[in-house]
Design a protein around this motif. Sequence first.
Motif, PDB file in Angstrom:
ATOM      1  N   SER A  76       0.833  -1.215   0.000  1.00  0.00           N
ATOM      2  CA  SER A  76       0.000   0.000   0.000  1.00  0.00           C
ATOM      3  C   SER A  76       0.855   1.246   0.000  1.00  0.00           C
ATOM      4  O   SER A  76       2.025   1.228   0.401  1.00  0.00           O
ATOM      5  CB  SER A  76      -0.930   0.017   1.224  1.00  0.00           C
ATOM      6  OG  SER A  76      -0.216   0.323   2.402  1.00  0.00           O
ATOM      7  N   TRP A  77       0.237   2.314  -0.474  1.00  0.00           N
ATOM      8  CA  TRP A  77       0.787   3.669  -0.403  1.00  0.00           C
ATOM      9  C   TRP A  77      -0.186   4.539   0.380  1.00  0.00           C
ATOM     10  O   TRP A  77      -1.403   4.323   0.313  1.00  0.00           O
ATOM     11  CB  TRP A  77       0.953   4.268  -1.801  1.00  0.00           C
ATOM     12  CG  TRP A  77       1.956   3.604  -2.681  1.00  0.00           C
ATOM     13  CD1 TRP A  77       3.283   3.905  -2.815  1.00  0.00           C
ATOM     14  CD2 TRP A  77       1.711   2.523  -3.610  1.00  0.00           C
ATOM     15  NE1 TRP A  77       3.876   3.083  -3.742  1.00  0.00           N
ATOM     16  CE2 TRP A  77       2.941   2.224  -4.250  1.00  0.00           C
ATOM     17  CE3 TRP A  77       0.587   1.769  -3.945  1.00  0.00           C
ATOM     18  CZ2 TRP A  77       3.063   1.220  -5.212  1.00  0.00           C
ATOM     19  CZ3 TRP A  77       0.709   0.766  -4.884  1.00  0.00           C
ATOM     20  CH2 TRP A  77       1.936   0.502  -5.511  1.00  0.00           C
ATOM     21  N   PRO A  78       0.294   5.560   1.071  1.00  0.00           N
ATOM     22  CA  PRO A  78      -0.636   6.492   1.724  1.00  0.00           C
ATOM     23  C   PRO A  78      -1.340   7.353   0.688  1.00  0.00           C
ATOM     24  O   PRO A  78      -0.860   7.513  -0.432  1.00  0.00           O
ATOM     25  CB  PRO A  78       0.288   7.332   2.622  1.00  0.00           C
ATOM     26  CG  PRO A  78       1.625   7.280   1.927  1.00  0.00           C
ATOM     27  CD  PRO A  78       1.705   5.920   1.302  1.00  0.00           C
ATOM     28  N   ASP A  80       1.743  14.050   0.969  1.00  0.00           N
ATOM     29  CA  ASP A  80       1.044  13.840   2.233  1.00  0.00           C
ATOM     30  C   ASP A  80      -0.385  14.360   2.131  1.00  0.00           C
ATOM     31  O   ASP A  80      -0.617  15.477   1.666  1.00  0.00           O
ATOM     32  CB  ASP A  80       1.755  14.577   3.375  1.00  0.00           C
ATOM     33  CG  ASP A  80       3.103  13.964   3.710  1.00  0.00           C
ATOM     34  OD1 ASP A  80       3.234  12.736   3.585  1.00  0.00           O
ATOM     35  OD2 ASP A  80       4.019  14.719   4.085  1.00  0.00           O
ATOM     36  N   PRO A  81      -1.367  13.563   2.568  1.00  0.00           N
ATOM     37  CA  PRO A  81      -2.734  14.085   2.608  1.00  0.00           C
ATOM     38  C   PRO A  81      -2.853  15.132   3.704  1.00  0.00           C
ATOM     39  O   PRO A  81      -2.027  15.190   4.627  1.00  0.00           O
ATOM     40  CB  PRO A  81      -3.570  12.840   2.939  1.00  0.00           C
ATOM     41  CG  PRO A  81      -2.632  11.929   3.647  1.00  0.00           C
ATOM     42  CD  PRO A  81      -1.277  12.180   3.043  1.00  0.00           C
ATOM     43  N   PHE A 121     -16.666  15.510   8.877  1.00  0.00           N
ATOM     44  CA  PHE A 121     -15.442  16.107   8.315  1.00  0.00           C
ATOM     45  C   PHE A 121     -15.814  17.026   7.159  1.00  0.00           C
ATOM     46  O   PHE A 121     -15.536  16.734   5.989  1.00  0.00           O
ATOM     47  CB  PHE A 121     -14.489  15.007   7.831  1.00  0.00           C
ATOM     48  CG  PHE A 121     -13.966  14.125   8.922  1.00  0.00           C
ATOM     49  CD1 PHE A 121     -13.036  14.594   9.832  1.00  0.00           C
ATOM     50  CD2 PHE A 121     -14.406  12.818   9.041  1.00  0.00           C
ATOM     51  CE1 PHE A 121     -12.545  13.774  10.850  1.00  0.00           C
ATOM     52  CE2 PHE A 121     -13.922  11.989  10.049  1.00  0.00           C
ATOM     53  CZ  PHE A 121     -12.992  12.471  10.956  1.00  0.00           C
ATOM     54  N   PRO A 122     -16.445  18.153   7.447  1.00  0.00           N
ATOM     55  CA  PRO A 122     -16.974  19.002   6.372  1.00  0.00           C
ATOM     56  C   PRO A 122     -15.900  19.662   5.516  1.00  0.00           C
ATOM     57  O   PRO A 122     -16.171  20.009   4.365  1.00  0.00           O
ATOM     58  CB  PRO A 122     -17.788  20.054   7.133  1.00  0.00           C
ATOM     59  CG  PRO A 122     -17.165  20.100   8.492  1.00  0.00           C
ATOM     60  CD  PRO A 122     -16.749  18.693   8.781  1.00  0.00           C
ATOM     61  N   ASP A 123     -14.694  19.819   6.039  1.00  0.00           N
ATOM     62  CA  ASP A 123     -13.651  20.535   5.305  1.00  0.00           C
ATOM     63  C   ASP A 123     -12.432  19.660   5.046  1.00  0.00           C
ATOM     64  O   ASP A 123     -11.322  20.171   4.861  1.00  0.00           O
ATOM     65  CB  ASP A 123     -13.226  21.785   6.099  1.00  0.00           C
ATOM     66  CG  ASP A 123     -14.394  22.724   6.350  1.00  0.00           C
ATOM     67  OD1 ASP A 123     -15.133  23.005   5.390  1.00  0.00           O
ATOM     68  OD2 ASP A 123     -14.576  23.139   7.510  1.00  0.00           O
ATOM     69  N   HIS A 124     -12.618  18.339   5.020  1.00  0.00           N
ATOM     70  CA  HIS A 124     -11.505  17.411   4.814  1.00  0.00           C
ATOM     71  C   HIS A 124     -11.931  16.326   3.830  1.00  0.00           C
ATOM     72  O   HIS A 124     -13.113  15.960   3.764  1.00  0.00           O
ATOM     73  CB  HIS A 124     -11.093  16.772   6.151  1.00  0.00           C
ATOM     74  CG  HIS A 124      -9.830  15.984   6.077  1.00  0.00           C
ATOM     75  ND1 HIS A 124      -9.811  14.658   5.691  1.00  0.00           N
ATOM     76  CD2 HIS A 124      -8.539  16.331   6.335  1.00  0.00           C
ATOM     77  CE1 HIS A 124      -8.557  14.226   5.716  1.00  0.00           C
ATOM     78  NE2 HIS A 124      -7.766  15.210   6.103  1.00  0.00           N
ATOM     79  N   PRO A 125     -10.975  15.803   3.034  1.00  0.00           N
ATOM     80  CA  PRO A 125     -11.335  14.742   2.081  1.00  0.00           C
ATOM     81  C   PRO A 125     -12.005  13.524   2.721  1.00  0.00           C
ATOM     82  O   PRO A 125     -12.733  12.801   2.041  1.00  0.00           O
ATOM     83  CB  PRO A 125      -9.991  14.361   1.459  1.00  0.00           C
ATOM     84  CG  PRO A 125      -9.155  15.592   1.569  1.00  0.00           C
ATOM     85  CD  PRO A 125      -9.571  16.242   2.854  1.00  0.00           C
ATOM     86  N   ALA A 126     -11.777  13.285   4.018  1.00  0.00           N
ATOM     87  CA  ALA A 126     -12.423  12.151   4.679  1.00  0.00           C
ATOM     88  C   ALA A 126     -13.941  12.272   4.664  1.00  0.00           C
ATOM     89  O   ALA A 126     -14.648  11.268   4.807  1.00  0.00           O
ATOM     90  CB  ALA A 126     -11.930  12.027   6.122  1.00  0.00           C
ATOM     91  N   GLY A 127     -14.452  13.490   4.489  1.00  0.00           N
ATOM     92  CA  GLY A 127     -15.887  13.696   4.447  1.00  0.00           C
ATOM     93  C   GLY A 127     -16.496  13.533   3.066  1.00  0.00           C
ATOM     94  O   GLY A 127     -17.722  13.571   2.919  1.00  0.00           O
TER      95      GLY A 127
END
Length: 419
Positions: free
Chosen positions: A36-38, A223-224, A154-160
Motif C-alpha cells: 500500500s501507499w498512503p 502527504d494528505p 469532516f466538512p472541510d476534509h477529504p475524509a468527508g
Amino acid sequence: MSGTGFSLPIQVVEGGGLTAWLAEDHSVPVVSITWSWPGGAALDPRGQEGAARLAANLMTEGAGELDATAFADALQDEAIGLDFSADRDSFQGGFRALVPALPQAVRLARLAMTAPRFEPDAVARERARALAMVRRSLEGPQGRGARAFWAAGFPDHPAGRPTGGTEESLAALTVEQLRAALARHLRRAPGLLISASGAITADELAALLPALFGALPEGKVEDPPPLPEFRHFGTQVVPVASPQSAILFGQPGIPVNDPAWETAQLVLRILAGGGFTARLTHSIREERGLTYGIGAGLEVIFGQSVLAGSCATANARVGETLTVLRAEWKRMAESGPTAAEIEEAVAFLTGNQPLQFTDSRRTAAILLAMRRNGRPLDWLARRPERLAAITREQAAKVAARLLAPAGLSVTVAGQPEGL
C-alpha cells in the motif's frame, strides 16, 4: 503466544532497497503479497472524487501488450488473484498465487502498475459500473445516511467526501486525470509498505521485491491533509422514503498509537461488539426487538480513528432506539464494564486471535495493517498478556474518556418518528 499456543514469527526482509514483513508458511503451496501507499481518495482533487478508486479498478483491465481479455485470461490460466483498490487514506495492491505461478503473478502485477492501457471500452465499462454502484448506494437509507454522516463529521476534509465519487465527478473524469491518480501513488518511495505470507522464503522474497517494484519511479507520495477531530453535529435527519430508518452514530476516537488502544477495543467489544452478549445488542435487539443488529467500533483513518456505529429500525421506533442507545452509552461511560464482562471479552479476543490467520491472504493483510499502524514485530505475540493485564479500573477510565454521551453525533436517514 501466551494462553493460546499460537505464534506467528515475522521476518523483516530487504531486497532492492525495499523492506517487507514476511510470515513464512509452507503448509500450503500458496503465496500472498500485499502492499500500500498512503493517500488514496484523500489525494483526489476536488471535483475529481472517485479518481483513485476508478483508476485502481482499471489497472487489471489490460496492461502492456495484453488487452483486457488477454490480461484476464492470463490471470485465470494460472489461478492468480490480483487486485488494486483505493480507500479513504490509502491505495493498495496485492496478489495471491500458487508457488509455480509466482513469476507470472509478478509479471502481471508489474505490468498493471507500470503500463495500464486505459482502453476506451474498458474505461467506459468501469465508469458505468462505478456510476451504478454510486446510484445503488444512494437508493436506500444506509447509503444516504453514511454519506451525510461523514460529510457532517469532516466538512472541510477529504475524509468527508464519498470515496467512490459522485455521479457528477465520475462522469467528468478523463483518462489523463485517471493516469494522474495512479502517478500520485505508484512510487518506490518511502511509504510503500509491503507484506507477504505463505510458501516463500526470505531469500526468495528479497529477490522478488525488485522484480515487482523496481520499475516504479522514485519520489515521495504527497502527504494528505492532516485529519481534524471528528466534528460534533448533534442529530441530523436525511429524508428517505422507506419503511425503515438507518441510524449512524459516532464521535471522535483515539489515535492508533494511543496506549489505551486495546483497552478501548475491549470496552467497545463489551458495549457494541459482535455476539448477543454486547450491551447494545442485548438492550436494543434482545430485550426490545428494535433492530436486527447493532454494532460500533474504532474505524482507523489517517492514523487516527472515529468511533462509529450503525443500526436500522422501523421509522416509528427511531426515538425509542436512540433513547436506549444513549442510555447504554452513558451507563458505560459512567460505570465502565464489570469484572465478569472484562473476563469474558478477554477470553474471546485471546481465543479468537488464531482464527484471524486461517489463510495467507488474511495473514498478509494483517501484517500490512500492523505496518500502517506502526506496530512492533512482537505486537501479536504480546497481545494476550496485554489484554489479560487490563483491570476493571483501567477499563472504566478509558470508557469515561472515550464515551462522551453529550458528544455523540447521530444521522438518521428515513422517515423517523419520535425525535
